[in-house]
Design an enzyme around this catalytic site. Sequence first.
Site, PDB file in Angstrom:
ATOM      1  CE1 TYR A  26     105.888  -7.799   2.187  1.00  0.00           C
ATOM      2  CE2 TYR A  26     106.287  -9.239   0.305  1.00  0.00           C
ATOM      3  CZ  TYR A  26     106.735  -8.291   1.204  1.00  0.00           C
ATOM      4  OH  TYR A  26     108.022  -7.823   1.110  1.00  0.00           O
ATOM      5  CD  GLU A  48     114.491  -9.945   1.783  1.00  0.00           C
ATOM      6  OE1 GLU A  48     115.038 -11.033   1.492  1.00  0.00           O
ATOM      7  OE2 GLU A  48     113.383  -9.614   1.342  1.00  0.00           O
ATOM      8  CD1 TRP A  56     107.515 -12.758   1.575  1.00  0.00           C
ATOM      9  CD2 TRP A  56     109.151 -12.313   3.027  1.00  0.00           C
ATOM     10  NE1 TRP A  56     107.172 -11.615   2.249  1.00  0.00           N
ATOM     11  CE2 TRP A  56     108.163 -11.315   3.144  1.00  0.00           C
ATOM     12  CE3 TRP A  56     110.286 -12.245   3.838  1.00  0.00           C
ATOM     13  CZ2 TRP A  56     108.265 -10.262   4.053  1.00  0.00           C
ATOM     14  CZ3 TRP A  56     110.382 -11.196   4.736  1.00  0.00           C
ATOM     15  CH2 TRP A  56     109.382 -10.220   4.832  1.00  0.00           C
TER      16      TRP A  56
END
Length: 204
Positions: A26, A48, A56
């Site tokens: 990522y 988010e 995350w």
Amino acid sequence: MSVTFSGPDGKPRCHWCAAAPELLAYHDREWGFPVDDDFRLFEKLCLEGFQAGLSWRTILAKRENFRAAFHGFDYNRIARFTQDDVARLLQDEGIVRHRGKIEAVINNAQRAIELANSEGSLAAYFWQFEPAPGELAAPQTASTSAGSIALSKVLKKQGWKFVGPTTMYAFMQAMGLVNDHAEGCIVRSEVDDSRRRFRAPGFG
């Protein structure tokens, strides 16, 4: 602690992506590269919001499940979700089953349609909040910025939910409005190059 680590190829990267291969991928392929696709921007805002109180890495592992559950984050479709859809999503073990966050996505989809209609696109609006270089703190030393505070304020006024200043700063970092890769990270220069191309006439 150093802000970089040596990746599997021996080259330095931001330290936060050392924890797992999916974070490394990522970091190298997505984080910080500029985005002007409205559905991707909306997706990130939603994810988010789901991340609040979580990591995350947890959200990233569930991202494909989220995409399936929310029709690729097409806000035109999500805006029509009903309480039956909320009930369905609360039974979906592949996502974060939090009623407030699910209902916020539906609400925000409705607000996204309004914003796109008034501004032309979400991208056109959000990129107005790109900070000038002199406004930026040193990489990875801030959790908010003047721009994220301003964006949060206007979105809340328009009725968006789960869009606090910290959430908006993480959104800006990820979507390329800010290049927050550490100094020395090999991806930082790639993001800079991508941002220059992004601003060039005729981009996209």
